[in-house]
Design a protein around this motif. Structure first.
Motif, mmCIF file in Angstrom:
data_model
loop_
_atom_site.group_PDB
_atom_site.id
_atom_site.type_symbol
_atom_site.label_atom_id
_atom_site.label_comp_id
_atom_site.label_asym_id
_atom_site.label_seq_id
_atom_site.Cartn_x
_atom_site.Cartn_y
_atom_site.Cartn_z
ATOM 1 N N LEU A 67 0.840 -1.187 0.000
ATOM 2 C CA LEU A 67 0.000 0.000 0.000
ATOM 3 C C LEU A 67 0.875 1.237 0.000
ATOM 4 O O LEU A 67 1.786 1.380 0.821
ATOM 5 N N ASP A 68 0.604 2.131 -0.928
ATOM 6 C CA ASP A 68 1.212 3.460 -0.949
ATOM 7 C C ASP A 68 0.150 4.426 -0.440
ATOM 8 O O ASP A 68 -0.920 4.532 -1.021
ATOM 9 N N TYR A 69 0.437 5.122 0.660
ATOM 10 C CA TYR A 69 -0.564 5.999 1.263
ATOM 11 C C TYR A 69 -0.872 7.232 0.421
ATOM 12 O O TYR A 69 -1.736 8.030 0.782
ATOM 13 N N THR A 70 -0.182 7.396 -0.707
ATOM 14 C CA THR A 70 -0.360 8.597 -1.527
ATOM 15 C C THR A 70 -1.813 8.863 -1.868
ATOM 16 O O THR A 70 -2.265 10.015 -1.857
ATOM 17 N N ILE B 141 -5.488 0.128 -3.601
ATOM 18 C CA ILE B 141 -6.344 0.005 -2.424
ATOM 19 C C ILE B 141 -6.553 1.345 -1.724
ATOM 20 O O ILE B 141 -7.630 1.627 -1.187
ATOM 21 N N GLY B 142 -5.548 2.233 -1.739
ATOM 22 C CA GLY B 142 -5.725 3.541 -1.128
ATOM 23 C C GLY B 142 -6.805 4.335 -1.821
ATOM 24 O O GLY B 142 -7.671 4.930 -1.180
ATOM 25 N N ALA B 143 -6.759 4.339 -3.163
ATOM 26 C CA ALA B 143 -7.780 5.055 -3.936
ATOM 27 C C ALA B 143 -9.146 4.418 -3.734
ATOM 28 O O ALA B 143 -10.157 5.122 -3.606
ATOM 29 N N ARG B 144 -9.192 3.088 -3.695
ATOM 30 C CA ARG B 144 -10.485 2.402 -3.552
ATOM 31 C C ARG B 144 -11.119 2.676 -2.191
ATOM 32 O O ARG B 144 -12.313 2.976 -2.102
ATOM 33 N N LEU B 145 -10.323 2.581 -1.133
ATOM 34 C CA LEU B 145 -10.864 2.844 0.202
ATOM 35 C C LEU B 145 -11.327 4.296 0.322
ATOM 36 O O LEU B 145 -12.376 4.583 0.905
ATOM 37 N N SER B 146 -10.554 5.218 -0.230
ATOM 38 C CA SER B 146 -10.937 6.632 -0.196
ATOM 39 C C SER B 146 -12.242 6.852 -0.941
ATOM 40 O O SER B 146 -13.146 7.540 -0.460
ATOM 41 N N ALA B 147 -12.329 6.270 -2.136
ATOM 42 C CA ALA B 147 -13.530 6.448 -2.958
ATOM 43 C C ALA B 147 -14.760 5.911 -2.242
ATOM 44 O O ALA B 147 -15.824 6.545 -2.265
ATOM 45 N N ALA C 34 -13.469 -4.803 3.149
ATOM 46 C CA ALA C 34 -12.020 -4.599 3.106
ATOM 47 C C ALA C 34 -11.394 -4.907 4.464
ATOM 48 O O ALA C 34 -10.316 -5.511 4.549
ATOM 49 N N LEU C 35 -12.074 -4.524 5.535
ATOM 50 C CA LEU C 35 -11.559 -4.804 6.876
ATOM 51 C C LEU C 35 -11.575 -6.296 7.166
ATOM 52 O O LEU C 35 -10.615 -6.858 7.682
ATOM 53 N N GLN D 145 0.339 -2.099 6.770
ATOM 54 C CA GLN D 145 -0.161 -0.849 6.205
ATOM 55 C C GLN D 145 -1.586 -0.999 5.693
ATOM 56 O O GLN D 145 -2.429 -0.122 5.889
ATOM 57 N N ILE D 146 -1.869 -2.104 5.020
ATOM 58 C CA ILE D 146 -3.224 -2.334 4.512
ATOM 59 C C ILE D 146 -4.198 -2.526 5.671
ATOM 60 O O ILE D 146 -5.319 -2.028 5.648
#
Length: 395
Positions: free
Chosen positions: A65-68, A126-132, A159-160, A168-169
């Motif tokens: 996961l990249d937190y970007t 995954i960062g973009a998906r969770l944010s969305a 996801a959880l 990180q994930i």
């Protein structure tokens, strides 16, 4: 938008009618609308993936996961008035798109937020998906699209539940799942790790917002002093440089202080939040929290900024209508939906033991006006006694 029947969709996807119906019930088809006993499904909707395949692919695509792309605007320090400039400075693609969705949501434009978040609901990032999913869930509430909001909330919990093997994930999944539940005053999702376990893994801005979620949870439990102590500690450690988390931290402090009858300190926190929010029009949080702020918006914002107050109240009515459609049936707590915002604010204070005179002094109205608001609320709620207001108020 063009819609298809369940039968037409089933034929297009090579599935049974029953399977398509189940996908709709589970909230796995964004935009599906229920009509009577059947569903209307957007013609452009994609066939939901077999969960077994999704899990297998996820083990490969989500191995890191990249937190970007995880709530990038929330995690960005910027000077008040420079929010859009901060978004425009981001790399084109997912980071900037998600940040723009955040900006539109936090500035009270849910329609735009939905459009910008929707393409990333199934992103392999995954960062973009969770944010969305988080943005999509909350932006659909004021639009009255409850099934779409539930779809996105379910995705967060999924996801959880299916966390992969990287810390990180796990931290990212816990962060968004907790935010999805606590802000709706829902029970914490199963499998949520202790905050001490995932908090250190989050970047500073998201860590600050996670501590807002934690403080809000403590507020719901009635631990007002502990909640405001958390807020003051986080702000003292530099959270104010991240305006979005800082706004929400100050707002939960207002809630705590009003519950502790510390109105002067509540006023200070509200004005601090307002100073951060107003230059970029980040007013959504004020509308979301209206009922919990104990009449503070009526006392402070309405006299000095009447036009902004009107816009905040419009956000309140739209957001709270959707909020109740998720919260009330899921918790069995029948939060009142037929009071004006002023009646609700006065009733919240009355339910917490404030006298008519105290409420009048706080809201800059006469005791007789307070009495009228409370009497009207009792009549609308079909109750006779002031102490019975608690069962219809926010907790």
């Amino acid at each position: 938008m063009e819609y298809l029947t369940v039968r037409e969709t089933a034929e297009n996807w090579g599935l049974t009618d029953r399977m398509v119906q189940q996908f709709c019930i589970d909230g796995r088809i964004p935009g599906a609308q229920k009509f009577g006993k059947s569903w209307a499904i957007p013609a452009e909707a994609e066939k939901p993936q077999d969960p077994r395949i999704a899990r297998k692919q996820g083990q490969q695509a989500d191995s890191s996961l990249d937190y970007t792309n995880l709530m990038p605007l929330m995690n960005t320090p910027f000077r008040p008035g420079k929010c859009l400039a901060a978004v425009e400075a981001m790399a084109a693609g997912a980071q900037r798109d998600i940040a723009l969705a955040e900006y539109h949501y936090f500035s009270g434009h849910p329609e735009e937020a939905v459009k910008e978040a929707e393409p990333y609901l199934t992103s392999s990032d995954i960062g973009a998906r969770l944010s969305a999913c988080l943005i999509y869930a909350y932006a659909n509430l004021p639009l009255g699209r409850i099934q779409r909001a539930r779809f996105a909330l379910n995705e967060l919990n999924t996801a959880l539940a299916s966390r992969k093997n990287t810390p990180q994930i796990e931290a990212a999944s816990a962060f968004v799942a907790a935010a999805g539940a606590v802000l709706l005053h829902l029970p914490l999702p199963e499998g949520l790790p202790e905050i001490q376990g995932f908090l250190p893994l989050l970047p500073p801005g998201l860590r600050s917002f996670a501590l807002y979620v934690y403080a809000h949870y403590r507020y719901i439990r009635g631990d007002y002093a502990a909640s405001v102590g958390t807020v003051e500690g986080v702000l003292a450690m530099g959270a104010a440089q991240y305006p979005i988390p800082a706004i929400y931290l100050h707002l939960v402090a207002v809630m705590d202080c009003m519950s502790l009858k510390q109105a002067d300190l509540a006023r200070e926190h509200l004005l601090s939040a307002w100073e951060l929010a107003r230059p970029d029009d980040l007013i959504e949080g004020f509308g979301e929290h209206h009922g919990l702020l104990g009449g503070m918006l009526e006392s402070v914002i309405k006299p000095a900024w009447p036009e902004d107050f009107k816009r905040i109240i419009d956000i309140t009515y739209r957001f709270s209508a959707g909020w109740r459609k998720v919260h009330n049936p899921d918790t069995g707590h029948d939060v009142a939906d037929n009071l004006t915002t002023t009646e609700f604010a006065a009733s919240m204070l009355a339910a917490r033991g404030w006298t008519n005179q105290e409420i009048a002094d706080h809201m800059h109205i006469s005791p007789n006006t307070v009495k009228r608001y409370i009497s009207t609320a009792l009549e609308k709620l079909h109750i006779r006694h002031r102490q019975d207001l608690k069962q219809f108020m926010l907790r």
